[in-house]
Design an enzyme around this catalytic site. Structure first.
Site, PDB file in Angstrom:
ATOM      1  N   THR A  95      76.766  98.583  48.634  1.00  0.00           N
ATOM      2  CA  THR A  95      76.673  99.179  47.298  1.00  0.00           C
ATOM      3  C   THR A  95      77.195 100.606  47.376  1.00  0.00           C
ATOM      4  OG1 THR A  95      74.790  97.818  46.669  1.00  0.00           O
ATOM      5  CG2 THR A  95      75.144  99.825  45.410  1.00  0.00           C
ATOM      6  N   LYS A 170      77.416  96.508  39.924  1.00  0.00           N
ATOM      7  CA  LYS A 170      76.235  96.599  40.776  1.00  0.00           C
ATOM      8  C   LYS A 170      75.403  97.833  40.432  1.00  0.00           C
ATOM      9  CE  LYS A 170      73.179  96.016  43.887  1.00  0.00           C
ATOM     10  NZ  LYS A 170      73.362  96.151  45.333  1.00  0.00           N
ATOM     11  N   LYS A 238      69.584 106.337  45.731  1.00  0.00           N
ATOM     12  CA  LYS A 238      71.029 106.529  45.884  1.00  0.00           C
ATOM     13  C   LYS A 238      71.781 105.808  44.773  1.00  0.00           C
ATOM     14  CE  LYS A 238      73.104 103.684  48.316  1.00  0.00           C
ATOM     15  NZ  LYS A 238      73.810 102.388  48.176  1.00  0.00           N
TER      16      LYS A 238
END
Length: 293
Positions: A95, A170, A238
Site C-alpha cells: 500500500t 486502496k 500511514k
C-alpha cells in the site's frame, strides 16, 4: 508457475505460504533473512537479495510496509532494478501512494520490464484464507499472466487501468475503514459512559443496516482490550496520511478522515503503533496504552 516474493511481514508471509500450498514454486526474500525459514519449511527457496530473486524468477511479487520500503527494494544496491528486464514482471502489492507506484513503474519500464501495482483490501485472516480483494493497475498483459496467482491470493481481482489507480483505490478504502473504526470506538465509549452495555451495542449494530464484518470481528476483542495485530495501527495511520494527501491534491474536503487520523496519531504517540489498528479505542475511551499485545 514460479514466482519471487519480497517481504515476509504479517501479510507477505501468509500470501507466500498460500502460493506454496497451491503448488507454486516460490523464492522468497526478507530484509531479516531469518524470517524466511518458516517458508523454507513449506518448500520455498531463499534469495539473498531482491536482485537475486528477480534474476531467478520471471515474475516477482513485493509486499512491503510503506513507500520508503517499496522504493528501497527497487532502487537500492542489490535491488530489483539490477536484474529486471525484458520478459520479466514486477508486481508491487504494497500500500503506497500513486506517486510511488508511478516512480517504480517508470524505472521498471525503462529497463524493459513490466509492472503492475496490486494493493489488497484485507488483513491477516483474509491473507491466510486467500480471501483478499486485489486492486490492480498497470500492464494488462502482466496482469493477465498473474491471474493464476491472484486467484490463489484473493477472492476477487479488479483491473483498474493506468498506474496509480490501484494505489488510489486502496487509500480510499483504507480511509473509509479507519474512519469507521473511529466511529465504532466512539460509539462503544459513549455507550459505556452512558450506562449501556457495549456488547449489547455490538449486538444491535449486527442486526441493523450498518452491520459489517469489521464490527463483528473487531468489536468483541476491543471490549476485552485485546489487539493482536492483524493490521498494525502504524500502517493504518500511514494510509490515513496518504489518503489525506490525495484529498489535498484533488481539493477534496475530508474532515472526518482528518479527525480520525489525529486519533491514530495520538495512539502512536502512546506506543500503540504495533498493535492492531482497533487499538485506537484505547485513545477514544481515554484509557491510553492499556491494550494487550
Amino acid at each position: 508457475m514460479e514466482v519471487g516474493f519480497l517481504g515476509l511481514g504479517i501479510m507477505g508471509k501468509a500470501m507466500a505460504a498460500n502460493l506454496l500450498r497451491h503448488g507454486f514454486r516460490v523464492t522468497v526474500w526478507n530484509r531479516t533473512l531469518a524470517k524466511c525459514q518458516e517458508l523454507v519449511a513449506l518448500g520455498a527457496a531463499v534469495g539473498e537479495t531482491p536482485a537475486a530473486v528477480v534474476a531467478k524468477c520471471r515474475y516477482t511479487i513485493a509486499m512491503l510496509s510503506d513507500p520508503s520500503a517499496a522504493l528501497s527494494v527497487v532502487f537500492d544496491k542489490d535491488g530489483v532494478l539490477e536484474q529486471i528486464g525484458e520478459g520479466k514482471g514486477y508486481v508491487d502489492m504494497s500500500t503506497v501512494d500513486a506517486a510511488t507506484s508511478c516512480k517504480i513503474s517508470e524505472a521498471i519500464k525503462q529497463k524493459g520490464g513490466a509492472f503492475v501495482e496490486a494493493p489488497v483490501s484485507g488483513s491477516k485472516k483474509p491473507a491466510e484464507d486467500g480471501q483478499l480483494v486485489i486492486l490492480a493497475a498497470g500492464d494488462k498483459v502482466l496482469y493477465d499472466d498473474m491471474v493464476p496467482a491472484f486467484d490463489v491470493l484473493g477472492k476477487k481481482s479488479f483491473f483498474l487501468g493506468e498506474i496509480g489507480n490501484g494505489a488510489k483505490m486502496k487509500l480510499v478504502v483504507n480511509m473509509i475503514m479507519g474512519s469507521m473504526m473511529n466511529a465504532l470506538s466512539e460509539g462503544l465509549s459513549l455507550a459505556d459512559n452512558s450506562g449501556l452495555s457495549p456488547q449489547t451495542l455490538l449486538d444491535v449494530l449486527d442486526l441493523g443496516a450498518i452491520a459489517n464484518p469489521m464490527f463483528k470481528l473487531k468489536g468483541p476483542s476491543m471490549l476485552q482490550g485485546s489487539y493482536n495485530p492483524a493490521f498494525p495501527l502504524k500502517h493504518q495511520q500511514k494510509d490515513m496520511r496518504l489518503a489525506l494527501a490525495l484529498g489535498d491534491e484533488n481539493a477534496v474536503s475530508m474532515p472526518v478522515a482528518a479527525a480520525s487520523n489525529e486519533a491514530f496519531k495520538k495512539a502512536r504517540s502512546l506506543g500503540l503503533g504495533d498493535l492492531d489498528f482497533s487499538a485506537v479505542y484505547e485513545v477514544l475511551k481515554g484509557a491510553g496504552g492499556s491494550g494487550k499485545a
